[in-house]
Design an enzyme around this catalytic site. Structure first.
Site, short mmCIF file in Angstrom:
data_model
loop_
_atom_site.label_atom_id
_atom_site.label_comp_id
_atom_site.label_asym_id
_atom_site.label_seq_id
_atom_site.Cartn_x
_atom_site.Cartn_y
_atom_site.Cartn_z
N HIS C 58 0.77 -1.14 -0.02
CA HIS C 58 0.03 -0.04 0.19
C HIS C 58 0.93 1.42 0.03
O HIS C 58 0.32 2.43 0.34
CB HIS C 58 -0.84 -0.02 1.23
CG HIS C 58 -1.82 -1.12 1.38
ND1 HIS C 58 -2.87 -1.51 0.48
CD2 HIS C 58 -1.96 -2.06 2.40
CE1 HIS C 58 -3.45 -2.48 0.93
NE2 HIS C 58 -2.95 -2.81 2.08
N HIS C 220 -8.18 -3.76 -0.22
CA HIS C 220 -7.56 -5.07 -0.98
C HIS C 220 -8.45 -5.44 -2.07
O HIS C 220 -8.30 -6.56 -2.57
CB HIS C 220 -7.40 -6.07 -0.16
CG HIS C 220 -6.66 -5.56 1.19
ND1 HIS C 220 -7.43 -5.40 2.36
CD2 HIS C 220 -5.35 -5.42 1.53
CE1 HIS C 220 -6.54 -4.98 3.36
NE2 HIS C 220 -5.38 -4.92 3.00
#
Ligand SMILES: Nc1ncnc2c1ncn2[C@@H]1O[C@H](COP(=O)(O)OP(=O)(O)O)[C@@H](O)[C@H]1O
Ligand SMILES: Nc1ncnc2c1ncn2[C@@H]1O[C@H](COP(=O)(O)OP(=O)(O)O)[C@@H](O)[C@H]1O
Ligand SMILES: [Mg+2]
Ligand SMILES: [Mg+2]
Ligand SMILES: [Mg+2]
Ligand SMILES: [Mg+2]
Lengths: 333, 213, 333, 213
Positions: C58, C220
């Site tokens: 991320h 996600h």
């Protein structure tokens, strides 16, 4: 049209994006009625002003480099298109001062033409400026043919050190010399792994086949290099770094900066892998990675890939690199 | 008709705008080959500004109209073509400064000044596949015709013919300036967008004059 | 496998990216042997330490928030996977101090479990800490069911204000209260327009059909919202903002921050358009856009889309927002 | 054989590792339905650490082996499963502290403590489609069998059967915990990956004991 972008009417795109940009960075920049991006707090008149121009669609470049210790004015054009000479002339008029203006121009036909026309007129009006051209893309011409080298993300380190020198009150001649020294010791190479779409026309920019990558991609998807099979991060880093080291003739003992500029879709994750390998390779050659910068600075919409820009640093350039700055895309304490 | 007055000049530019606007998409397609595909859009925006300048202009002076047109064209943020074309018209304005009508000689001088204005902006040479490959023969043909005492309409006709031939000839050339330079040999086979625009402009100049003659 | 990423062997991905990350931000962070990301210059022991944990992939989150005025330690896990309790416990041990530790946890099953196991053990060892859970995603549960709300980019403003409070020497109780106040007034919604690939497995994360977008996308690629036709920037901004304003029950006279967090491929250009529209809509409602932040902070690889996070600010929170910080992903002078 | 010594325990875990590793891809596929598709990878990494712990362990003590296995499993950065499974083994270790062998009663107590350790970490309840839906029946069956005086092998056999039935039953359930919660009703029809892993572990425990008996 397979565009998956969140935009409104294409004809208002640049105006709207600049309004949002100015809003997001209200403490650092303002947008003039005639669409120049200016510093929120003006630099003292006895210091050199730094001005540049360039097409939009590459955010945060170039307006993201406006701020304390960097640019005083950026003149944004349409998407991927230089602003016309009238706006550029207005910027030079706005920046006019006895200390003079450092006028940084990226080597692209449209930018150079606009800068020349505006510059000729500015000269007639008695505006004092020095133009520095950035052209560090090694992919489409050899070092002895600088006119045919494009200006890629190398404008950023040039703006950084020249901006710091200007902020420090150095003279126009000194600022220009510093910018040119940085530029001369610098080289950039781009690699693209996936294409993008032009936000106003919806056209594909640089479709790249499955399993391949293109080394030498230009700032708008222009060719200039070779298509090859997609490599690992380590291999890609090595191919690019070697070409760049060769171009600037780097030797053991040199101190370099390395700037990895994401094109849009490539993750920071990947850029960190590349930097790690670059550092190993430099260490093997006895070259010092003296400064690094990793991020998205001059993008090509959602293109996958990145530009690697390296350059020689001396003590003065290092100090200028380290000087504080406060622009939307680069804040340094 | 052997002189061109303010109104004639205005009609010439209206003709040029109409001629270019009709081919907007074609120009963008040409620019897609080696450039960024925006040439038609940029030219259309430029011609829109030209029309606006002609309609709203009040001075009734040739030089100031040319000056305003040039400045308007340059104000189009569209890359290379704006400054080049704009400088052509601005240089023409300088040449026509103070004149109320242009005779053949003055028209030839104005276009020659315009060409010089373009030359001053770029190192591109004939054969480099740029707008110069249409502009140079056009201006030469115009000058020759005008100086031979032919009518202004005839001079513009010769210029338009020469520009079109020049644009056509760019198909055989490899681009050495502008974005298309980057695709090297792949640029051969298709006409240069800028040169094609020049041909359209001169064709429009001629039609603007003759349709309203 | 259609992955177009510049990586090396997937099993070394996280280690390598962290090495590159630490190199790129050497003045701000260091990487410990056991893979904790620490501040380069340690905070004084009499100040509260701020610690968090979370999966990798991320970037720049979460380790990009380590630095002066923000986090003291981040514990990065594998790609999209929380670090196991042993590493988290080690972080708590490393941060141990009389002033205590503010332990910020994003509400995802793995993170919460790791934090709980490590936290229980830390308590037994006499480590003093306060845990603050962030769970501001409005897409998958109503406000009265906070346990089922995911923690998205809202962790960033919480880290910012809590980090500033800790830096200012405020007590653990005060820091926790500040973090919770910020969290309670906050809401996030994500929209995705194009999918991504998992960098270790090459699997597609959230394939999104042509011409559609998904509102409520998780961090996600987990679902949680509805698929709808792709909208303009203005329309998308309005849909998202209205849902968020509703959730936090914003009223005329309120002062809000707006954080637009690019998912990866979405350009700053698009985010600026959205911010522009958000500002107009807020103004229409008499609500003040008091602070804004636009950029890529918590990405989902090369996913297209963004998270909009808004939250209520009071005088104290504004002052903490404005306090200087010096982390890789957020530097403020 | 009505007690379990250190070596028996080691063989149980070797059996569990073999059983899980064989189904790694299947577990990841199950996790792809509503999760992030990494469950097989995470379990394989966890079992690799288990094998390593068993091979390199030197204390010859049941509790310390369990403790080390639990800690190793938790050290796998893989999301939810590591802490849950790890806490199970660590809680078992606490229950077995000081014992050189486990009789039926001690084994039942250890597994009950393990289950309690998992319960302490999550609010998930039976029927929420998590590993608990396999673990609870497995521990209950094991305890009942062991306390009824059956052999340890028999108790593990009962546990394995119950775990498998429990995992199978999760197909009918809608996920209410973990990532799969987000897909709501779409999770019905396919087995919970965590529960399936529990079934594989108990099957492996049993095989580890009986194959080497
Ligand atoms: N450096 C140059 N010198 C002369 N003509 C040029 C140059 N660069 C571009 N041109 C002309 O401009 C045309 C392209 O115009 P346009 O597409 O509007 O600009 P851009 O390439 O900046 O998008 C080319 O076809 C060529 O005729
Ligand atoms: N909060 C929870 N409580 C109980 N079990 C859970 C929880 N979250 C996940 N699980 C279990 O973990 C399994 C998923 O494990 P894994 O894929 O390794 O973790 P992650 O979802 O973090 O990637 C699920 O099938 C479920 O059995
Ligand atoms: Mg073009
Ligand atoms: Mg263009
Ligand atoms: Mg999973
Ligand atoms: Mg996982």
């Amino acid at each position: 049209m397979t565009m998956k972008k969140l935009i409104n009417a294409p004809e208002n795109l640049v105006q709207e994006l600049l309004e949002g940009f100015a809003l997001a960075h209200a403490g650092k920049v303002t947008l003039s009625d005639s669409r120049l991006v200016l510093r929120a707090s003006e630099k003292a008149q006895d210091k050199v002003a730094v001005v540049t121009l360039g097409g939009s669609g590459h955010e945060p470049a170039l307006s993201g480099f406006v701020g304390e210790g960097m640019l005083d004015i950026s003149v944004p054009g349409e998407i991927f298109a230089a602003p016309g000479p009238p706006k550029v002339l207005e910027a030079l008029r706005t920046a006019k001062r006895d200390a003079g203006i450092l006028f940084i121009v990226l080597n692209h036909a449209g930018d150079v033409l606009s800068a020349k026309v505006a510059g000729d007129m500015a000269k007639k009006e008695g505006i004092r400026f020095e133009q520095v051209l950035t052209h560090e893309d090694i992919s489409c011409a050899p070092r002895n043919d600088p006119e045919n080298r494009r200006g890629l993300v190398g404008c950023l380190p040039v703006i950084k050190v020249a901006g710091a020198a200007a902020e420090a009150g150095r003279s126009l001649e000194e600022c220009a010399e510093i910018a040119r020294r940085m530029e001369a010791g610098m080289a950039t190479l781009a690699v693209a792994v996936s294409g993008a779409t032009h936000p106003s026309t919806g056209e594909v920019i640089a479709a790249i086949d499955e399993g391949t990558m293109v080394v030498g991609m230009g700032q708008h998807g222009e060719a200039g290099g070779g298509t090859q099979s997609l490599k690992s991060a380590d291999e890609t880093a090595e191919i690019m770094l070697n070409a760049l080291l060769d171009d600037i003739d780097a030797k053991a003992g040199d101190e370099l900066f390395v700037l990895l500029n994401g094109a849009g879709a490539t993750t920071l994750m990947e850029l960190y892998l590349v930097l790690r390998r670059v550092n190993q390779l430099l260490a093997d050659k006895g070259i010092t990675l003296a400064r690094s910068l990793v991020g998205e600075y001059l993008t090509v919409q959602e293109m996958g890939g990145f530009q690697m820009c390296i350059g020689k640093l001396d003590e003065e350039l290092k100090a200028l690199w380290d000087a504080p700055c406060d622009a939307p895309a680069w804040t340094r304490k | 008709m052997n002189t061109l007055d303010y109104h004639g000049l205005a009609r010439m530019f209206e003709g040029a705008a109409a001629s270019v606007l009709e081919k907007q998409d074609y120009l963008s397609r040409l620019d897609s080959v080696g450039g960024d595909g925006d040439h038609g859009t940029t030219m259309a925006r430029a011609m829109g500004k030209v029309l606006h300048a002609v309609k709203s202009h009040e001075s009734q002076k040739i030089a100031t109209l040319l000056q305003e047109i040039g400045w308007a064209v340059m104000g189009v943020d569209g890359g290379a073509i704006g400054p080049l074309l704009g400088m052509m018209f601005i240089s023409m304005a300088e040449s026509a400064e103070g004149l109320d009508v242009l005779d053949g000689e003055a028209l030839a001088c104005a276009f020659e000044a315009g060409l010089a204005g373009v030359h001053a902006q770029t190192k591109a040479q004939p054969g480099d596949k740029t707008l110069l490959d249409a502009l140079i023969p056009a201006v030469e043909a115009l000058s020759a015709s005008a100086r031979a005492g032919e009518s202004i309409a005839a001079a513009l006709y010769c210029a338009a013919e020469a520009a079109e031939a020049g644009a056509e000839f760019t198909k055989t050339l490899q681009a050495r300036f502008g974005r298309a330079r980057n695709i090297g040999e792949q640029s051969i086979g298709s006409a240069d967008p800028g040169a094609t625009s020049i041909a359209l402009i001169f064709k429009g100049f001629m039609k603007g004059i003759t349709d309203h003659a």
